[in-house]
Design a protein around this motif. Sequence first.
Motif, PDB file in Angstrom:
ATOM      1  N   ASP A  40      28.081  25.731   3.521  1.00 26.15           N
ATOM      2  CA  ASP A  40      29.393  25.098   3.601  1.00 26.15           C
ATOM      3  C   ASP A  40      29.620  24.077   2.492  1.00 26.15           C
ATOM      4  O   ASP A  40      30.614  23.346   2.494  1.00 26.15           O
ATOM      5  N   ASP A  41      28.705  24.028   1.498  1.00 26.63           N
ATOM      6  CA  ASP A  41      28.822  23.084   0.390  1.00 26.63           C
ATOM      7  C   ASP A  41      29.914  23.551  -0.569  1.00 26.63           C
ATOM      8  O   ASP A  41      29.876  24.681  -1.066  1.00 26.63           O
ATOM      9  N   GLU A  42      30.869  22.685  -0.857  1.00 25.74           N
ATOM     10  CA  GLU A  42      31.960  23.058  -1.766  1.00 25.74           C
ATOM     11  C   GLU A  42      31.469  23.269  -3.187  1.00 25.74           C
ATOM     12  O   GLU A  42      32.192  23.832  -4.023  1.00 25.74           O
ATOM     13  N   ASN A  43      30.243  22.850  -3.479  1.00 29.10           N
ATOM     14  CA  ASN A  43      29.692  23.015  -4.826  1.00 29.10           C
ATOM     15  C   ASN A  43      28.980  24.347  -5.035  1.00 29.10           C
ATOM     16  O   ASN A  43      28.467  24.608  -6.131  1.00 29.10           O
ATOM     17  N   VAL A  44      28.933  25.210  -4.018  1.00 28.50           N
ATOM     18  CA  VAL A  44      28.344  26.537  -4.201  1.00 28.50           C
ATOM     19  C   VAL A  44      29.139  27.280  -5.271  1.00 28.50           C
ATOM     20  O   VAL A  44      30.365  27.392  -5.171  1.00 28.50           O
ATOM     21  N   PRO A  45      28.481  27.801  -6.326  1.00 26.28           N
ATOM     22  CA  PRO A  45      29.214  28.508  -7.385  1.00 26.28           C
ATOM     23  C   PRO A  45      30.025  29.671  -6.828  1.00 26.28           C
ATOM     24  O   PRO A  45      29.548  30.434  -5.983  1.00 26.28           O
ATOM     25  N   ALA A  46      31.253  29.821  -7.317  1.00 24.48           N
ATOM     26  CA  ALA A  46      32.150  30.845  -6.802  1.00 24.48           C
ATOM     27  C   ALA A  46      31.619  32.254  -7.034  1.00 24.48           C
ATOM     28  O   ALA A  46      31.916  33.172  -6.258  1.00 24.48           O
ATOM     29  N   ASP A  47      30.841  32.439  -8.109  1.00 25.30           N
ATOM     30  CA  ASP A  47      30.337  33.775  -8.448  1.00 25.30           C
ATOM     31  C   ASP A  47      28.919  34.016  -7.954  1.00 25.30           C
ATOM     32  O   ASP A  47      28.245  34.933  -8.418  1.00 25.30           O
ATOM     33  N   ILE A  48      28.458  33.245  -7.004  1.00 25.19           N
ATOM     34  CA  ILE A  48      27.050  33.299  -6.615  1.00 25.19           C
ATOM     35  C   ILE A  48      26.661  34.653  -6.023  1.00 25.19           C
ATOM     36  O   ILE A  48      25.518  35.095  -6.163  1.00 25.19           O
ATOM     37  N   VAL A  49      27.600  35.361  -5.374  1.00 20.92           N
ATOM     38  CA  VAL A  49      27.243  36.644  -4.766  1.00 20.92           C
ATOM     39  C   VAL A  49      26.947  37.699  -5.819  1.00 20.92           C
ATOM     40  O   VAL A  49      26.342  38.737  -5.513  1.00 20.92           O
ATOM     41  N   SER A  50      27.376  37.464  -7.054  1.00 16.56           N
ATOM     42  CA  SER A  50      27.125  38.410  -8.140  1.00 16.56           C
ATOM     43  C   SER A  50      26.074  37.911  -9.117  1.00 16.56           C
ATOM     44  O   SER A  50      25.836  38.538 -10.157  1.00 16.56           O
TER      45      SER A  50
END
Length: 287
Positions: A40-50
Amino acid sequence: MPVVVVTDSSARLPAAVADSYDIIQVPLHLTLDGTDYLEDDENVPADIVSTPGVTTAGATPHDLVQAYGEAIERSEGDGVVAVHMSRKLSGTWSAGRLAAEDYSGQVRVVDSRSVGLAVGFVAIAAAQAARDGADRDRAYEAAIRQAATVESLLCVQNLDNLRNSGRISAASKMLGSALSIKPILHVVDGTLTLRERTRTFSKALDKMSEAAIDYADGRPVTLGVQHCQAPAAAADLVVRLRENLRSVTSSITVDLGPVLGCHVGPGAVGVVIGTQLDPITRGSSAG
């Protein structure tokens, strides 16, 4: 106060639904380049799933000790039902059992035997029972019944993410290895297994919809649709299912989030069918 339900963020419950039922969602973990993120961290990179090299982990015993303690306080002694994703897919259930030992029988831990929004449906079943006056044991039993009957299906664009994460059986690896095969997966006794193979993703969605409709068998159902960065496909699936299911008492559409997204890959779309839930209460942001 009623029994309080705790789950983990694999449940993917929208905040408005979780808040309505006073369900506590404990975030899972991701690690990238030595940095640990909570889901739930807003700093998780948006493209992390790729992004190659990401690792995921369940909630820790320390995380859950804190969450269970908060829930026990909220319950004012009525106790806690903790619903976690399948023990065959994550260590969170085992961590929950360890954490529960700190609270002398006040916490009952449920293996949902599933993952994603199906976990959320099991948590809601416990919370609805608690709201209706069930004690801890009866709320636990409501969760177990829902876990035994909820149906969860998933179409993925390819099996690479699931292979790399070890979340799919060896037989399914071989069956899904042919070029251009688009698999339909389902959860059987807590394990992701191959249900069917198709040649195109659109055909996979057709077959998955047919399977969901057949499972509903004309009964009133709670409909869940989940996706990984595929909101348009998810919206189309909701429309298709609503047109063909005889009675939909509630529906929820969610993104699978970064942890599950890392395992299923971009473009995945799934459907969850619950048959034992009351209409779900929620705020306007629940989807």
